[in-house]
Design an enzyme around this catalytic site. Structure first.
Site, PDB file in Angstrom:
ATOM      1  N   ARG A 155      -7.772 -26.171 -28.847  1.00  0.00           N
ATOM      2  CA  ARG A 155      -8.727 -27.291 -28.992  1.00  0.00           C
ATOM      3  C   ARG A 155     -10.081 -26.810 -29.515  1.00  0.00           C
ATOM      4  O   ARG A 155     -10.571 -25.760 -29.134  1.00  0.00           O
ATOM      5  CB  ARG A 155      -8.921 -27.964 -27.629  1.00  0.00           C
ATOM      6  CG  ARG A 155     -10.087 -28.942 -27.623  1.00  0.00           C
ATOM      7  CD  ARG A 155      -9.978 -29.956 -26.539  1.00  0.00           C
ATOM      8  NE  ARG A 155     -10.095 -29.419 -25.198  1.00  0.00           N
ATOM      9  CZ  ARG A 155      -9.976 -30.169 -24.107  1.00  0.00           C
ATOM     10  NH1 ARG A 155      -9.735 -31.472 -24.209  1.00  0.00           N
ATOM     11  NH2 ARG A 155     -10.092 -29.618 -22.914  1.00  0.00           N
ATOM     12  N   LYS A 182      -6.557 -37.606 -23.868  1.00  0.00           N
ATOM     13  CA  LYS A 182      -7.402 -38.738 -23.425  1.00  0.00           C
ATOM     14  C   LYS A 182      -8.594 -38.928 -24.352  1.00  0.00           C
ATOM     15  O   LYS A 182      -8.874 -40.031 -24.804  1.00  0.00           O
ATOM     16  CB  LYS A 182      -7.878 -38.528 -21.971  1.00  0.00           C
ATOM     17  CG  LYS A 182      -6.753 -38.408 -20.965  1.00  0.00           C
ATOM     18  CD  LYS A 182      -7.261 -38.247 -19.549  1.00  0.00           C
ATOM     19  CE  LYS A 182      -8.026 -36.972 -19.288  1.00  0.00           C
ATOM     20  NZ  LYS A 182      -7.247 -35.711 -19.482  1.00  0.00           N
ATOM     21  N   ARG A 215     -10.983 -39.088 -10.885  1.00  0.00           N
ATOM     22  CA  ARG A 215     -10.131 -37.903 -10.804  1.00  0.00           C
ATOM     23  C   ARG A 215      -9.715 -37.611  -9.370  1.00  0.00           C
ATOM     24  O   ARG A 215      -8.986 -36.652  -9.131  1.00  0.00           O
ATOM     25  CB  ARG A 215     -10.896 -36.686 -11.340  1.00  0.00           C
ATOM     26  CG  ARG A 215     -10.527 -36.293 -12.772  1.00  0.00           C
ATOM     27  CD  ARG A 215     -11.415 -35.132 -13.156  1.00  0.00           C
ATOM     28  NE  ARG A 215     -10.898 -34.327 -14.209  1.00  0.00           N
ATOM     29  CZ  ARG A 215     -11.337 -34.369 -15.472  1.00  0.00           C
ATOM     30  NH1 ARG A 215     -12.266 -35.226 -15.835  1.00  0.00           N
ATOM     31  NH2 ARG A 215     -10.838 -33.545 -16.374  1.00  0.00           N
ATOM     32  N   ARG A 237     -14.357 -24.849 -26.162  1.00  0.00           N
ATOM     33  CA  ARG A 237     -14.979 -25.040 -24.857  1.00  0.00           C
ATOM     34  C   ARG A 237     -14.768 -23.818 -23.984  1.00  0.00           C
ATOM     35  O   ARG A 237     -13.721 -23.202 -24.007  1.00  0.00           O
ATOM     36  CB  ARG A 237     -14.379 -26.267 -24.168  1.00  0.00           C
ATOM     37  CG  ARG A 237     -15.100 -27.535 -24.514  1.00  0.00           C
ATOM     38  CD  ARG A 237     -14.380 -28.781 -24.051  1.00  0.00           C
ATOM     39  NE  ARG A 237     -13.956 -28.767 -22.654  1.00  0.00           N
ATOM     40  CZ  ARG A 237     -13.406 -29.827 -22.051  1.00  0.00           C
ATOM     41  NH1 ARG A 237     -13.240 -30.952 -22.729  1.00  0.00           N
ATOM     42  NH2 ARG A 237     -13.044 -29.758 -20.793  1.00  0.00           N
ATOM     43  N   ARG A 276      -7.243 -25.677 -13.786  1.00  0.00           N
ATOM     44  CA  ARG A 276      -7.435 -27.125 -13.968  1.00  0.00           C
ATOM     45  C   ARG A 276      -6.121 -27.889 -13.783  1.00  0.00           C
ATOM     46  O   ARG A 276      -6.121 -29.011 -13.285  1.00  0.00           O
ATOM     47  CB  ARG A 276      -8.034 -27.391 -15.358  1.00  0.00           C
ATOM     48  CG  ARG A 276      -9.493 -26.932 -15.413  1.00  0.00           C
ATOM     49  CD  ARG A 276      -9.975 -26.748 -16.823  1.00  0.00           C
ATOM     50  NE  ARG A 276     -10.130 -28.008 -17.511  1.00  0.00           N
ATOM     51  CZ  ARG A 276     -10.301 -28.116 -18.826  1.00  0.00           C
ATOM     52  NH1 ARG A 276     -10.327 -27.037 -19.570  1.00  0.00           N
ATOM     53  NH2 ARG A 276     -10.457 -29.287 -19.372  1.00  0.00           N
TER      54      ARG A 276
HETATM   55  P1  ADP Z   1      -8.043 -34.505 -22.972  1.00  0.00           P
HETATM   56  O1  ADP Z   1      -9.259 -35.333 -23.298  1.00  0.00           O
HETATM   57  O2  ADP Z   1      -6.967 -35.304 -22.282  1.00  0.00           O
HETATM   58  O3  ADP Z   1      -8.362 -33.239 -22.242  1.00  0.00           O
HETATM   59  P2  ADP Z   1      -7.928 -34.040 -25.878  1.00  0.00           P
HETATM   60  O4  ADP Z   1      -7.936 -35.430 -26.439  1.00  0.00           O
HETATM   61  O5  ADP Z   1      -9.179 -33.252 -26.010  1.00  0.00           O
HETATM   62  O6  ADP Z   1      -7.388 -34.051 -24.342  1.00  0.00           O
HETATM   63  O7  ADP Z   1      -6.692 -33.266 -26.547  1.00  0.00           O
HETATM   64  C1  ADP Z   1      -6.414 -31.903 -26.173  1.00  0.00           C
HETATM   65  C2  ADP Z   1      -5.989 -31.125 -27.427  1.00  0.00           C
HETATM   66  O8  ADP Z   1      -4.716 -31.599 -27.870  1.00  0.00           O
HETATM   67  C3  ADP Z   1      -6.955 -31.298 -28.612  1.00  0.00           C
HETATM   68  O9  ADP Z   1      -6.983 -30.074 -29.316  1.00  0.00           O
HETATM   69  C4  ADP Z   1      -6.300 -32.404 -29.443  1.00  0.00           C
HETATM   70  O10 ADP Z   1      -6.625 -32.301 -30.837  1.00  0.00           O
HETATM   71  C5  ADP Z   1      -4.811 -32.148 -29.208  1.00  0.00           C
HETATM   72  N1  ADP Z   1      -4.009 -33.386 -29.174  1.00  0.00           N
HETATM   73  C6  ADP Z   1      -4.369 -34.607 -28.703  1.00  0.00           C
HETATM   74  N2  ADP Z   1      -3.351 -35.487 -28.818  1.00  0.00           N
HETATM   75  C7  ADP Z   1      -2.320 -34.785 -29.356  1.00  0.00           C
HETATM   76  C8  ADP Z   1      -0.974 -35.132 -29.729  1.00  0.00           C
HETATM   77  N3  ADP Z   1      -0.488 -36.384 -29.531  1.00  0.00           N
HETATM   78  N4  ADP Z   1      -0.194 -34.170 -30.268  1.00  0.00           N
HETATM   79  C9  ADP Z   1      -0.667 -32.893 -30.453  1.00  0.00           C
HETATM   80  N5  ADP Z   1      -1.918 -32.519 -30.144  1.00  0.00           N
HETATM   81  C10 ADP Z   1      -2.736 -33.449 -29.586  1.00  0.00           C
HETATM   82  P1  AMP Z   2     -13.036 -33.098 -19.207  1.00  0.00           P
HETATM   83  O1  AMP Z   2     -13.996 -33.102 -20.356  1.00  0.00           O
HETATM   84  O2  AMP Z   2     -12.625 -34.484 -18.799  1.00  0.00           O
HETATM   85  O3  AMP Z   2     -11.868 -32.177 -19.439  1.00  0.00           O
HETATM   86  O4  AMP Z   2     -13.841 -32.530 -17.947  1.00  0.00           O
HETATM   87  C1  AMP Z   2     -14.336 -31.201 -17.944  1.00  0.00           C
HETATM   88  C2  AMP Z   2     -14.718 -30.794 -16.532  1.00  0.00           C
HETATM   89  O5  AMP Z   2     -15.779 -31.644 -16.048  1.00  0.00           O
HETATM   90  C3  AMP Z   2     -13.617 -30.904 -15.471  1.00  0.00           C
HETATM   91  O6  AMP Z   2     -12.752 -29.785 -15.464  1.00  0.00           O
HETATM   92  C4  AMP Z   2     -14.453 -31.040 -14.196  1.00  0.00           C
HETATM   93  O7  AMP Z   2     -14.964 -29.781 -13.792  1.00  0.00           O
HETATM   94  C5  AMP Z   2     -15.633 -31.892 -14.650  1.00  0.00           C
HETATM   95  N1  AMP Z   2     -15.354 -33.323 -14.467  1.00  0.00           N
HETATM   96  C6  AMP Z   2     -15.185 -34.263 -15.449  1.00  0.00           C
HETATM   97  N2  AMP Z   2     -14.948 -35.466 -14.906  1.00  0.00           N
HETATM   98  C7  AMP Z   2     -14.941 -35.294 -13.553  1.00  0.00           C
HETATM   99  C8  AMP Z   2     -14.710 -36.145 -12.446  1.00  0.00           C
HETATM  100  N3  AMP Z   2     -14.410 -37.450 -12.596  1.00  0.00           N
HETATM  101  N4  AMP Z   2     -14.800 -35.620 -11.195  1.00  0.00           N
HETATM  102  C9  AMP Z   2     -15.098 -34.329 -11.017  1.00  0.00           C
HETATM  103  N5  AMP Z   2     -15.303 -33.465 -12.018  1.00  0.00           N
HETATM  104  C10 AMP Z   2     -15.223 -33.927 -13.269  1.00  0.00           C
END
Ligand code: ADP
Ligand code: AMP
Length: 216
Positions: free
Chosen positions: A127, A13, A88, A160, A171
């Site tokens: 990541r 995302k 969420r 992270r 999660r």
């Molecule tokens: P989210 O925001 O949904 O938690 P991220 O955008 O941070 O996910 O992506 C999670 C991990 O996967 C990151 O390390 C990112 O670089 C990697 N990633 C994102 N899209 C892809 C993809 N299409 N293929 C492989 N790795 C990906």
């Molecule tokens: P993210 O960066 O989207 O992976 O979010 C990291 C963490 O922030 C999540 O695991 C939750 O603990 C908290 N968080 C982010 N967005 C929300 C939401 N919309 N509602 C509740 N908790 C959230």
């Protein structure tokens, strides 16, 4: 253009949000980024949010909904926005609908980035995120040009705290219990589109661009 990004943690995302926000010139609003900024600044919100985030649990709806409503009142959201990580829960989705409804608008597209669970652990544990701009990298799938440095802003890349195997598992459980029902919610609203998130980053983005169209 009012867009929501749905999908499990690690679906991509944040990665796609940066690309979409640049292409369509709409603000990228990530509740996770907002919480992390508050945690690093040790604000009262950050202190409260940290205890939930570190355990992989959701921050309570009451806190989260107010933050997003405040953010959506900013002028930069008038022509549209991209929500990443919100809503969420069904309660958050209903609150968002109410907020937009009161302003005579609604969500245009809820975009589900579909990635089966077996891909997630690898993505999350590899990541690395930029401490300055929040950009997301992966040690194997999307490495930065210079190790530990953000390509976009030169900021330091870190892992992270909630990207450990144990927290990721929690999660994923939280996602399937509390967030997955939103897929049905937006399907019923006729606003759901689905992209295959297992493809390469640029292919996923091409598919998203096809769904959103070329208009700004
Ligand atoms: P989210 O925001 O949904 O938690 P991220 O955008 O941070 O996910 O992506 C999670 C991990 O996967 C990151 O390390 C990112 O670089 C990697 N990633 C994102 N899209 C892809 C993809 N299409 N293929 C492989 N790795 C990906
Ligand atoms: P993210 O960066 O989207 O992976 O979010 C990291 C963490 O922030 C999540 O695991 C939750 O603990 C908290 N968080 C982010 N967005 C929300 C939401 N919309 N509602 C509740 N908790 C959230």
């Amino acid at each position: 253009m009012k867009i929501i990004l749905l999908g499990p943690p690690g679906a991509g995302k944040g990665t796609q949000a940066k690309l979409i926000s640049d292409k369509y010139s709409i603000p990228h609003i990530s509740t996770g980024d907002i919480f992390r900024k508050n945690i690093s600044e040790k604000t009262p919100l950050g202190v409260k949010a940290k205890s939930y985030i570190d355990k992989g649990q959701l921050v309570p709806d009451e806190l989260t909904i107010d933050i997003v409503n405040d953010r959506l009142k900013n002028d930069d959201c008038k022509k549209g926005f991209l929500l990443d990580g919100f809503p969420r829960t069904v309660k958050q989705a209903e609150a968002l609908d109410d907020f937009l409804n009161n302003n005579g608008s609604k969500i245009d597209t809820a975009l589900l980035i579909d990635v089966p669970e077996k891909f997630i652990l690898d993505r999350m544990t590899g990541r690395r995120v930029c401490t300055a701009c929040g950009a997301s990298y992966h040690i194997r799938f999307n490495p930065p040009k210079v190790e530990s440095k953000c390509d976009a802003c030169g900021g330091e890349l870190i892992q992270r705290k909630d990207d450990t195997e144990e927290t990721v598992k929690e999660r994923l459980t939280v996602y399937s219990n509390q967030t997955q029902p939103l897929v049905e919610y937006y399907k019923n609203n006729d606003s759901l589109s689905i992209v295959d998130g297992t493809r390469e980053i640029n292919d996923v983005f091409k598919n998203i661009s096809n769904i959103l169209g070329s208009d700004k």
